[in-house]
Each structure stands twice: as structure tokens, then as C-alpha cells.
Design an enzyme around this catalytic site. Structure first.
Site, PDB file in Angstrom:
ATOM      1  N   LYS A  48       0.844  -1.207   0.000  1.00 18.23           N
ATOM      2  CA  LYS A  48       0.000   0.000   0.000  1.00 18.23           C
ATOM      3  C   LYS A  48       0.877   1.254   0.000  1.00 18.23           C
ATOM      4  O   LYS A  48       0.600   2.222  -0.703  1.00 18.23           O
ATOM      5  CB  LYS A  48      -0.939  -0.022   1.225  1.00 18.23           C
ATOM      6  CG  LYS A  48      -2.053  -1.045   1.073  1.00 18.23           C
ATOM      7  CD  LYS A  48      -2.828  -1.307   2.347  1.00 18.23           C
ATOM      8  CE  LYS A  48      -3.822  -2.429   2.096  1.00 18.23           C
ATOM      9  NZ  LYS A  48      -4.512  -2.917   3.293  1.00 18.23           N
ATOM     10  N   GLN A  92      -4.988  -2.158   9.458  1.00 18.06           N
ATOM     11  CA  GLN A  92      -4.773  -3.437   8.778  1.00 18.06           C
ATOM     12  C   GLN A  92      -5.313  -4.588   9.636  1.00 18.06           C
ATOM     13  O   GLN A  92      -4.989  -4.693  10.821  1.00 18.06           O
ATOM     14  CB  GLN A  92      -3.264  -3.612   8.521  1.00 18.06           C
ATOM     15  CG  GLN A  92      -2.904  -4.831   7.707  1.00 18.06           C
ATOM     16  CD  GLN A  92      -3.429  -4.769   6.275  1.00 18.06           C
ATOM     17  OE1 GLN A  92      -3.336  -3.738   5.612  1.00 18.06           O
ATOM     18  NE2 GLN A  92      -3.984  -5.872   5.806  1.00 18.06           N
ATOM     19  N   ASP A 115     -11.682   2.195   4.046  1.00 19.30           N
ATOM     20  CA  ASP A 115     -12.023   0.774   3.900  1.00 19.30           C
ATOM     21  C   ASP A 115     -13.537   0.589   3.781  1.00 19.30           C
ATOM     22  O   ASP A 115     -14.002  -0.499   3.431  1.00 19.30           O
ATOM     23  CB  ASP A 115     -11.520  -0.024   5.118  1.00 19.30           C
ATOM     24  CG  ASP A 115     -10.207  -0.739   4.849  1.00 19.30           C
ATOM     25  OD1 ASP A 115      -9.864  -0.912   3.656  1.00 19.30           O
ATOM     26  OD2 ASP A 115      -9.542  -1.139   5.819  1.00 19.30           O
TER      27      ASP A 115
END
Ligand code: NAP
Length: 276
Positions: A48, A92, A115
Site C-alpha cells: 500500500k 490493517q 475501507d
């Protein structure tokens, strides 16, 4: 037709890079929080970070010890919520067992929730409102459109009902006017149900699960599954068995995987455009 997510993701990232440089000023900022030393999570976080750097976003990694308390993590998130150089925040997964995924998802500002896991964004998704939505299903819809695969009016079957893939995938397909069925481990006659699908989305996490019995001739198969095996990454489909039955199929690797990061960047740029 092989649907190359890798190729499409490159186009998406190129377009984002152009948009960022044309608009100029403060670049979009993404903060990625990682808790503990899970090797797979470390790989994802570094991918990322690299993708951000290549595309013109600023990325900040916040690495916390496995033993960090939930309160301490919530304080870190609150700092990032208040930080005007940060447009997107993600934590994460997986998180250690003593930290609740739901509490963390709800603590990120909905406007920075790249997200798409905050209940406000989940609600907006199902109500058909604008918001930030999960990256993998968002990328899949974009890939289908880019590949000119009809969604409106077709039968879509999703195998898997997770909050990350299956459920948001269903909401997004419904928005595009597909007739949607979500299947899971309690669904009877799964092969028969899947054979009715014009678009079949497999998000199970079991290599070779989707074989020729599951696939309608000429249909589109989107293979979301990623399992690390001794022979490398494997999807949910028995690719060799189904590739000539499908009209279109995503490979693993190089199919859905690259879309997830591209649409994480896309969500961050979307948030930046709103937050600027
Ligand atoms: P998950 O939370 O483990 O969900 C798996 C789903 O599969 C569950 O709903 C489960 O049903 C269903 N399932 C399991 N066995 C089944 C069976 N025998 N028959 C029918 N359904 C069955 O997984 P996830 O997070 O959605 O991820 C799914 C896969 O996609 C994993 O391989 C993951 O690594 C991959 N993934 C890839 C990306 C990407 O970027 N490409 C992103 C996210 C996930 P129940 O609910 O009944 O248990």
C-alpha cells in the site's frame, strides 16, 4: 476472455496520479495502522505504501506493538481523525484478539474511512447514498464496467457473506440492478444455484472450490479468493477446469488482488476531494 485486474489497476492508478497532479496543492494523505508483526499484514502494508508513493499520495504507517491496548489504539485513531493532512485511515486486519474490529471500525471518521467499514458508510451503501465503500467490491464493479460486462438485469450469485467482500458486493451489484443471491456454507445445492449465475463471484478462500459443476456456459466468474499454498497463490476457482466454460474469468494472481489497492487509493483521493 481473461479479465486482467492488474492491467485495469494500472490504468486506474495512472488516472489518479494525473488527477492529483492537475489539482495540485496538499497531496492526499493515507494513514495505515498496523498492530503487531503478522508477516502477511506487513507485506500488504508495504504494498500500500509503495502504491501511494508511485501515485502521488503521502502515506504514513503507524506501527504499534501487538500488546497495545484498545484505548491506546483509539487515541492514535483520534489523532489521525483530527490531522488535516490525513484524508484516509485504515487499520490493517487482522487485529489481536483483545481489540474489537467493530470498535475500531466505528472510531474512524466516516469521511476518512477508506475501507468503508464504518456503520455510517455501510448504511449509506445499502441505502443507495454516496459514501466510501469497501475497496475489493468497488474494484470488481469498476472492472466489470470497464470490461463492458452487463450487470443490469443479470443474475448474480456471490459465494461468501463476509462484511469485507460478500455483503458489500451484494449491495453494489444491487445498485447496478443485478438480481442478487448471496450463498454461504448453509446453502443447499450450491453448484445448482451457481449454475444459474450470469455473474458468479467466489469469495470463499478454498482453492479449487469452484469447478465445472458450478459454472454456467458463457458466464463471468470473478475469483476473489486468495490462498497461499506451497505452489503459490491460488484462487477459489479450478481455473483450468472452468476457463473454457466461462465467457470471462479473473485469474489469480493478477485478477481481483491488484484492484483492492487501486481502489483504496481511489477512495483516498475521493476523501481528499471532499476534505480539501
Ligand atoms: P471469510 O470471512 O472467511 O468468508 C468466507 C465465506 O465463504 C463465508 O461466508 C463462508 O460461509 C463461505 N464458505 C466457506 N465454506 C463454504 C462452503 N463450503 N460453501 C459455501 N460457502 C462457504 O472470507 P473473506 O474475508 O470474505 O475472504 C474470502 C476470500 O477472498 C479469502 O481467500 C480472502 O483471502 C480473499 N480476499 C481477497 C481480496 C482481494 O483483494 N483479492 C480481498 C479480500 C479477501 P459462512 O458465512 O456460512 O461461514
Amino acid at each position: 476472455m481473461i479479465l486482467s485486474g492488474r492491467k485495469f489497476a494500472k490504468t486506474v492508478r495512472k488516472d489518479l496520479a494525473e488527477e492529483i497532479s492537475q489539482i495540485g496543492g496538499r497531496p492526499p494523505g493515507l494513514a495505515v495502522i498496523i498492530v503487531g508483526d503478522n508477516p502477511a499484514s506487513q507485506v500488504y502494508v508495504s504494498m500500500k505504501k509503495k502504491a501511494c508513493e508511485k501515485t502521488g499520495l503521502i502515506s504514513r504507517t503507524v506501527h504499534l506493538e501487538e500488546s497495545v491496548s484498545e484505548d491506546e489504539l483509539l487515541r492514535e485513531i483520534e489523532n489521525l481523525n483530527q490531522d488535516s493532512s490525513i484524508d484516509g485511515i485504515l487499520c490493517q486486519l487482522p487485529l489481536p484478539e483483545h481489540i474489537s474490529d467493530e470498535t475500531i471500525a466505528s472510531s474512524i471518521l466516516p469521511s476518512k474511512d477508506v475501507d468503508g467499514f464504518h456503520p455510517v458508510n455501510v448504511g449509506k451503501l445499502w441505502r443507495g447514498e454516496e459514501g466510501l465503500f469497501p475497496c475489493t467490491p468497488t474494484g470488481i464493479i469498476a472492472l466489470l464496467k470497464y470490461s463492458e460486462i452487463q450487470i443490469d438485469g443479470v443474475n448474480a450469485v456471490i459465494v461468501g457473506r463476509s462484511n469485507i467482500v460478500g455483503k458489500p458486493m451484494a449491495a453494489l451489484l444491487l445498485r447496478e440492478h443485478a438480481t442478487v443471491t448471496i450463498a454461504h456454507s448453509h446453502t443447499p445445492d450450491l453448484p445448482g444455484l451457481c449454475r444459474q449465475a450470469d455473474i458468479l463471484i467466489a469469495a470463499v478462500g478454498k482453492p479449487h472450490f469452484i469447478n465445472s459443476e458450478f459454472v454456467k456456459p458463457g458466464s463471468t466468474l470473478i475469483d476473489v479468493g486468495i490462498t497461499r499454498t506451497s505452489e503459490g497463490l491460488r484462487g477459489d476457482a479450478d481455473f483450468e477446469q472452468v476457463k473454457d466454460i466461462c465467457g470471462a474469468i479473473t485469474p489469480v494472481p493478477g485478477g481481483v488482488g491488484p484492484l483492492t489497492i487501486a481502489f483504496l487509493l481511489s477512495n483516498t483521493v475521493k476523501a481528499w476531494n471532499r476534505n480539501r
